[in-house]
Scaffold this motif. Structure first.
Motif, PDB file in Angstrom:
ATOM      1  N   ALA A  52       0.849  -1.137   0.105  1.00 40.10           N
ATOM      2  CA  ALA A  52       0.128  -0.098   0.042  1.00 40.10           C
ATOM      3  C   ALA A  52       0.863   1.284   0.029  1.00 40.10           C
ATOM      4  CB  ALA A  52      -1.108  -0.139   1.193  1.00 40.10           C
ATOM      5  N   ILE A  53       1.959   1.148   0.904  1.00 41.68           N
ATOM      6  CA  ILE A  53       2.668   2.450   0.851  1.00 41.68           C
ATOM      7  C   ILE A  53       3.566   2.806  -0.499  1.00 41.68           C
ATOM      8  CG2 ILE A  53       4.701   1.396   2.043  1.00 41.68           C
ATOM      9  CD1 ILE A  53       3.592   4.964   2.903  1.00 41.68           C
ATOM     10  N   ALA A  54       4.036   1.739  -1.209  1.00 43.11           N
ATOM     11  CA  ALA A  54       4.589   1.947  -2.391  1.00 43.11           C
ATOM     12  C   ALA A  54       3.767   2.290  -3.301  1.00 43.11           C
ATOM     13  CB  ALA A  54       5.314   0.357  -2.575  1.00 43.11           C
ATOM     14  N   LEU A  55       2.411   1.587  -3.418  1.00 36.92           N
ATOM     15  CA  LEU A  55       1.453   2.120  -4.191  1.00 36.92           C
ATOM     16  C   LEU A  55       1.043   3.631  -4.180  1.00 36.92           C
ATOM     17  CD1 LEU A  55      -0.151   1.220  -6.769  1.00 36.92           C
ATOM     18  CD2 LEU A  55      -2.020   0.674  -5.473  1.00 36.92           C
ATOM     19  N   MET A  56       1.080   3.969  -3.047  1.00 41.76           N
ATOM     20  CA  MET A  56       0.925   5.381  -2.666  1.00 41.76           C
ATOM     21  C   MET A  56       1.990   6.542  -3.153  1.00 41.76           C
ATOM     22  SD  MET A  56      -0.845   5.316   1.231  1.00 41.76           S
ATOM     23  CE  MET A  56      -0.250   7.049   1.437  1.00 41.76           C
ATOM     24  N   ARG A  57       3.170   6.053  -2.855  1.00 42.13           N
ATOM     25  CA  ARG A  57       4.217   6.634  -3.673  1.00 42.13           C
ATOM     26  C   ARG A  57       4.309   6.575  -5.179  1.00 42.13           C
ATOM     27  NH1 ARG A  57       8.278   3.675   0.729  1.00 42.13           N
ATOM     28  NH2 ARG A  57       8.322   5.302   2.462  1.00 42.13           N
ATOM     29  N   VAL A  58       3.959   5.534  -5.782  1.00 38.08           N
ATOM     30  CA  VAL A  58       3.865   5.544  -7.252  1.00 38.08           C
ATOM     31  C   VAL A  58       2.852   6.501  -7.672  1.00 38.08           C
ATOM     32  CG1 VAL A  58       2.937   4.142  -9.275  1.00 38.08           C
ATOM     33  CG2 VAL A  58       4.590   3.047  -7.380  1.00 38.08           C
ATOM     34  N   ALA A  59       1.539   6.461  -7.108  1.00 37.83           N
ATOM     35  CA  ALA A  59       0.615   7.353  -7.366  1.00 37.83           C
ATOM     36  C   ALA A  59       1.109   8.860  -7.328  1.00 37.83           C
ATOM     37  CB  ALA A  59      -0.412   7.432  -6.525  1.00 37.83           C
ATOM     38  N   ILE A  60       1.841   9.207  -6.004  1.00 30.80           N
ATOM     39  CA  ILE A  60       2.485  10.510  -6.171  1.00 30.80           C
ATOM     40  C   ILE A  60       3.360  10.870  -7.043  1.00 30.80           C
ATOM     41  CG2 ILE A  60       3.776  11.997  -4.697  1.00 30.80           C
ATOM     42  CD1 ILE A  60       2.196  10.668  -2.250  1.00 30.80           C
ATOM     43  N   ALA A  61       4.547  10.027  -7.477  1.00 32.92           N
ATOM     44  CA  ALA A  61       5.481  10.104  -8.347  1.00 32.92           C
ATOM     45  C   ALA A  61       5.068  10.357  -9.714  1.00 32.92           C
ATOM     46  CB  ALA A  61       6.455   8.898  -8.192  1.00 32.92           C
ATOM     47  N   LEU A  62       3.856   9.757 -10.031  1.00 34.07           N
ATOM     48  CA  LEU A  62       3.389   9.590 -11.453  1.00 34.07           C
ATOM     49  C   LEU A  62       2.284  10.838 -11.617  1.00 34.07           C
ATOM     50  CD1 LEU A  62       3.446   5.869 -12.339  1.00 34.07           C
ATOM     51  CD2 LEU A  62       5.067   7.688 -12.928  1.00 34.07           C
ATOM     52  N   SER A  63       1.797  11.301 -10.604  1.00 33.37           N
ATOM     53  CA  SER A  63       0.943  12.511 -10.753  1.00 33.37           C
ATOM     54  C   SER A  63      -0.486  11.584 -11.060  1.00 33.37           C
ATOM     55  CB  SER A  63       1.367  13.698 -11.633  1.00 33.37           C
ATOM     56  OG  SER A  63       2.399  14.110 -11.145  1.00 33.37           O
ATOM     57  N   LYS A  64      -0.842  10.851 -10.545  1.00 34.57           N
ATOM     58  CA  LYS A  64      -2.112  10.054 -10.565  1.00 34.57           C
ATOM     59  C   LYS A  64      -2.766   9.937  -9.579  1.00 34.57           C
ATOM     60  CE  LYS A  64      -1.743   8.830 -15.043  1.00 34.57           C
ATOM     61  NZ  LYS A  64      -2.634   9.380 -15.912  1.00 34.57           N
ATOM     62  N   PRO A  65      -4.126   9.938  -9.210  1.00 30.47           N
ATOM     63  CA  PRO A  65      -4.830   9.985  -7.923  1.00 30.47           C
ATOM     64  C   PRO A  65      -4.919   8.233  -7.756  1.00 30.47           C
ATOM     65  CG  PRO A  65      -6.503   9.909  -9.811  1.00 30.47           C
ATOM     66  CD  PRO A  65      -5.131  10.421 -10.454  1.00 30.47           C
ATOM     67  N   LEU A  66      -4.866   7.642  -6.355  1.00 32.20           N
ATOM     68  CA  LEU A  66      -4.719   6.670  -5.896  1.00 32.20           C
ATOM     69  C   LEU A  66      -5.688   5.669  -6.823  1.00 32.20           C
ATOM     70  CD1 LEU A  66      -3.034   4.819  -4.276  1.00 32.20           C
ATOM     71  CD2 LEU A  66      -4.348   5.297  -2.371  1.00 32.20           C
ATOM     72  N   ASP A  67      -6.915   6.143  -6.849  1.00 35.92           N
ATOM     73  CA  ASP A  67      -7.911   5.259  -7.259  1.00 35.92           C
ATOM     74  C   ASP A  67      -7.721   4.830  -8.717  1.00 35.92           C
ATOM     75  OD1 ASP A  67      -8.760   7.798  -8.278  1.00 35.92           O
ATOM     76  OD2 ASP A  67     -11.028   7.692  -7.731  1.00 35.92           O
ATOM     77  N   TYR A  68      -6.731   5.717  -9.508  1.00 36.02           N
ATOM     78  CA  TYR A  68      -6.295   5.282 -11.117  1.00 36.02           C
ATOM     79  C   TYR A  68      -5.876   3.633 -10.982  1.00 36.02           C
ATOM     80  CZ  TYR A  68      -3.493   5.012 -15.175  1.00 36.02           C
ATOM     81  OH  TYR A  68      -2.945   4.612 -16.262  1.00 36.02           O
ATOM     82  N   PHE A  69      -5.342   3.429  -9.883  1.00 38.08           N
ATOM     83  CA  PHE A  69      -4.774   1.940  -9.930  1.00 38.08           C
ATOM     84  C   PHE A  69      -5.405   1.080  -9.335  1.00 38.08           C
ATOM     85  CE2 PHE A  69      -1.210   5.306  -9.515  1.00 38.08           C
ATOM     86  CZ  PHE A  69      -0.612   4.834 -10.826  1.00 38.08           C
TER      87      PHE A  69
END
Length: 71
Positions: A52-69
């Motif tokens: 979960a924490i890595a996915l949150m970081r991915v969302a931030i790094a890629l400028s995507k909302p978390l629900d995109y994933f």
């Protein structure tokens, strides 16, 4: 060898698509989220899912909302 789930494959495709859209290499994304290039590759290929924490970081790094994933 562990079988890859459809959800892991779908999530991996979304991570890769967002990374390519952001014009980032796997190594660049890995560095941005404190993971290795190999781990990013494993996510994208559905070998493992990010925690979960890595996915949150991915969302931030890629400028995507978390629900995109969300799959």
């Amino acid at each position: 060898m562990r079988q890859v789930s459809t959800q892991e494959q779908q999530l991996g495709r979304k991570i890769k698509l967002a990374r390519v859209e952001a014009d980032m290499s796997q190594a660049q994304l890995g560095k941005a989220v404190f993971e290795s290039q190999q781990m990013v590759s494993d996510w994208e290929n559905g070998v493992v899912s990010p925690r979960a924490i890595a996915l949150m970081r991915v969302a931030i790094a890629l400028s995507k909302p978390l629900d995109y994933f969300q799959v």
